[in-house]
Design an enzyme around this catalytic site. Structure first.
Site, PDB file in Angstrom:
ATOM      1  N   ASP A 190       0.835  -1.212   0.000  1.00 53.72           N
ATOM      2  CA  ASP A 190       0.000   0.000   0.000  1.00 53.72           C
ATOM      3  C   ASP A 190       0.864   1.254   0.000  1.00 53.72           C
ATOM      4  OD1 ASP A 190      -2.352   1.414  -0.031  1.00 53.72           O
ATOM      5  OD2 ASP A 190      -2.856   1.045   2.079  1.00 53.72           O
ATOM      6  N   GLY A 212       0.125   5.527  -4.418  1.00 56.04           N
ATOM      7  CA  GLY A 212      -0.430   6.824  -4.797  1.00 56.04           C
ATOM      8  C   GLY A 212       0.192   7.941  -3.977  1.00 56.04           C
ATOM      9  N   ARG A 213       0.314   7.722  -2.671  1.00 52.41           N
ATOM     10  CA  ARG A 213       0.894   8.753  -1.799  1.00 52.41           C
ATOM     11  C   ARG A 213       2.371   8.973  -2.098  1.00 52.41           C
ATOM     12  NH1 ARG A 213      -1.218   6.018   3.441  1.00 52.41           N
ATOM     13  NH2 ARG A 213      -1.802   4.458   1.881  1.00 52.41           N
ATOM     14  N   TRP A 214       3.062   7.911  -2.488  1.00 58.97           N
ATOM     15  CA  TRP A 214       4.486   8.050  -2.852  1.00 58.97           C
ATOM     16  C   TRP A 214       4.598   9.017  -4.043  1.00 58.97           C
ATOM     17  CZ3 TRP A 214       7.404   7.280  -7.218  1.00 58.97           C
ATOM     18  CH2 TRP A 214       8.800   7.173  -7.056  1.00 58.97           C
ATOM     19  N   HIS A 253       2.703   3.370  -8.947  1.00 59.02           N
ATOM     20  CA  HIS A 253       2.496   1.944  -9.273  1.00 59.02           C
ATOM     21  C   HIS A 253       3.714   1.412 -10.030  1.00 59.02           C
ATOM     22  CE1 HIS A 253      -1.469   2.268  -7.703  1.00 59.02           C
ATOM     23  NE2 HIS A 253      -1.987   2.936  -8.714  1.00 59.02           N
ATOM     24  N   SER A 279      -7.520  -5.449  -5.160  1.00 60.76           N
ATOM     25  CA  SER A 279      -8.630  -6.028  -4.398  1.00 60.76           C
ATOM     26  C   SER A 279      -9.934  -5.953  -5.198  1.00 60.76           C
ATOM     27  CB  SER A 279      -8.807  -5.265  -3.075  1.00 60.76           C
ATOM     28  OG  SER A 279      -9.370  -3.991  -3.307  1.00 60.76           O
ATOM     29  N   GLU A 338     -12.478  -4.498  -4.250  1.00 66.08           N
ATOM     30  CA  GLU A 338     -12.944  -3.101  -4.117  1.00 66.08           C
ATOM     31  C   GLU A 338     -12.175  -2.151  -5.031  1.00 66.08           C
ATOM     32  OE1 GLU A 338     -12.408  -5.144  -1.462  1.00 66.08           O
ATOM     33  OE2 GLU A 338     -14.514  -5.378  -0.883  1.00 66.08           O
ATOM     34  N   ARG A 388     -12.109   2.031  -8.423  1.00 66.62           N
ATOM     35  CA  ARG A 388     -11.245   3.204  -8.655  1.00 66.62           C
ATOM     36  C   ARG A 388     -11.554   3.800 -10.039  1.00 66.62           C
ATOM     37  NH1 ARG A 388      -5.330   2.530  -5.845  1.00 66.62           N
ATOM     38  NH2 ARG A 388      -6.148   1.910  -3.813  1.00 66.62           N
ATOM     39  N   LEU A 402      10.923 -20.597  -4.519  1.00 65.80           N
ATOM     40  CA  LEU A 402       9.829 -19.763  -4.010  1.00 65.80           C
ATOM     41  C   LEU A 402       8.574 -19.878  -4.873  1.00 65.80           C
ATOM     42  CD1 LEU A 402       9.050 -17.213  -2.120  1.00 65.80           C
ATOM     43  CD2 LEU A 402       9.642 -15.862  -4.137  1.00 65.80           C
ATOM     44  N   ARG A 442       2.057  -4.916   6.160  1.00 62.67           N
ATOM     45  CA  ARG A 442       1.333  -3.876   5.436  1.00 62.67           C
ATOM     46  C   ARG A 442       2.140  -2.590   5.491  1.00 62.67           C
ATOM     47  NH1 ARG A 442      -4.977  -2.489   4.627  1.00 62.67           N
ATOM     48  NH2 ARG A 442      -4.657  -0.755   3.190  1.00 62.67           N
ATOM     49  N   ILE A 502      -7.075  -4.595   7.635  1.00 68.43           N
ATOM     50  CA  ILE A 502      -6.952  -5.813   6.834  1.00 68.43           C
ATOM     51  C   ILE A 502      -7.524  -5.619   5.425  1.00 68.43           C
ATOM     52  CG2 ILE A 502      -9.086  -6.887   7.699  1.00 68.43           C
ATOM     53  CD1 ILE A 502      -6.079  -9.037   7.658  1.00 68.43           C
TER      54      ILE A 502
END
Ligand code: IPE
Ligand code: IPE
Ligand code: MG
Length: 242
Positions: free
Chosen positions: A16, A19-21, A33, A61, A63, A67, A127, A183, A190
């Site tokens: 997360d 966008g703020r970065w 992104h 997600s 949700e 966007r 992995l 996170r 969550i």
């Protein structure tokens, strides 16, 4: 003495703060992104080298479909490009690539690229990198409940469902529950992630934004995890005897 858990078998990350970065630098959200993909590459390579068995990354997600449509289509295109770009690195680093989420909701070209990468890497033994795409915890529980109900109706399952049997209907069937959930970006929630699977997961929250989250901080999270004592409802003394 508190027993060390050493290395978590399954680390999951809610990536997360992209966008703020970007906003903090006066850039468009999408630049965040793009930079976030660099963090994915760095953390994945480090996790593979460290011997972690499963790394799952919450990339989009259920949700997130709400966007703005240009951000959504940009993210889907970025996902497709990244899958194609990373295939050689998956092979080189013996990484098995998988995507978990509502595949029916993905653009068909993206789904095709994902399936090709999954097929190409399916026999890799290092992995397992799992990208959680169009995923949510409630979606997962609901699709499991629907498939279980169908199996009861058709006589393939009885009504004596237990936890292990229910887990086998989840989209994460066969994958151990996360030992550690990280996170980034300072949010401590969550956000409809692996709701069933995180029942006993250790949480690690950091203010670092995802595009700035690289291997040094990942290693610090692993060290923090190793100092914790997991008790699964038992007492400290019981755990020390085990
Ligand atoms: C995480 O970064 C990436 C996705 C959810 C796709 P955000 O895009 O949520 O970044 P912030 O939270 O707005 O900073
Ligand atoms: C969670 O981030 C989903 C992903 C990282 C893919 P969001 O940015 O969508 O979460 P909220 O809306 O802040 O809870
Ligand atoms: Mg966010």
């Amino acid at each position: 003495m508190i027993k060390s858990n050493i290395l978590p078998g399954h680390v999951t990350v809610i990536m997360d703060g992209n966008g703020r970065w970007a906003q903090a630098r006066g850039l468009e959200r999408f630049r965040g992104h793009l930079e976030g993909v660099e963090s994915v590459r760095d953390i994945t390579e480090y996790a593979a080298q460290a011997g972690i068995r499963y790394l799952s990354l919450y990339a989009f997600s259920t949700e997130n479909w709400n966007r703005p449509s240009d951000e959504v289509s940009g993210l889907m295109a970025l996902m497709g490009r990244s899958v194609l770009n990373e295939r050689p690195a998956f092979q080189k680093n013996n990484i098995r690539f998988r995507v978990i989420g509502d595949r029916d909701s993905l653009p068909p070209e993206l789904l095709r690229d994902i399936e090709e990468a999954e097929k190409e890497t399916e026999n890799n033994t290092g992995l397992t990198l799992i990208v959680m795409l169009s995923y949510s915890g409630k979606w997962d529980i609901l699709q499991a409940a629907r498939r279980y109900a169908a199996d009861v109706v058709s006589g393939q399952a009885d009504t004596g469902l237990d936890g292990d049997a229910f887990s086998s209907y989840l989209s994460t069937a066969g994958i151990p529950d996360p030992d550690l959930m990280i996170r980034t970006s300072g949010e401590e929630r969550i956000s409809n992630y692996m709701l069933w699977q995180c029942a006993y997961t250790e949480f690690y929250f950091t203010d670092t934004l995802w595009p700035d989250f690289r291997r040094a901080e990942f290693a610090a999270a692993l060290e923090n995890y190793a100092r914790r004592q997991r008790r699964f409802g038992k007492t400290e003394a019981q755990m020390e005897e085990e």
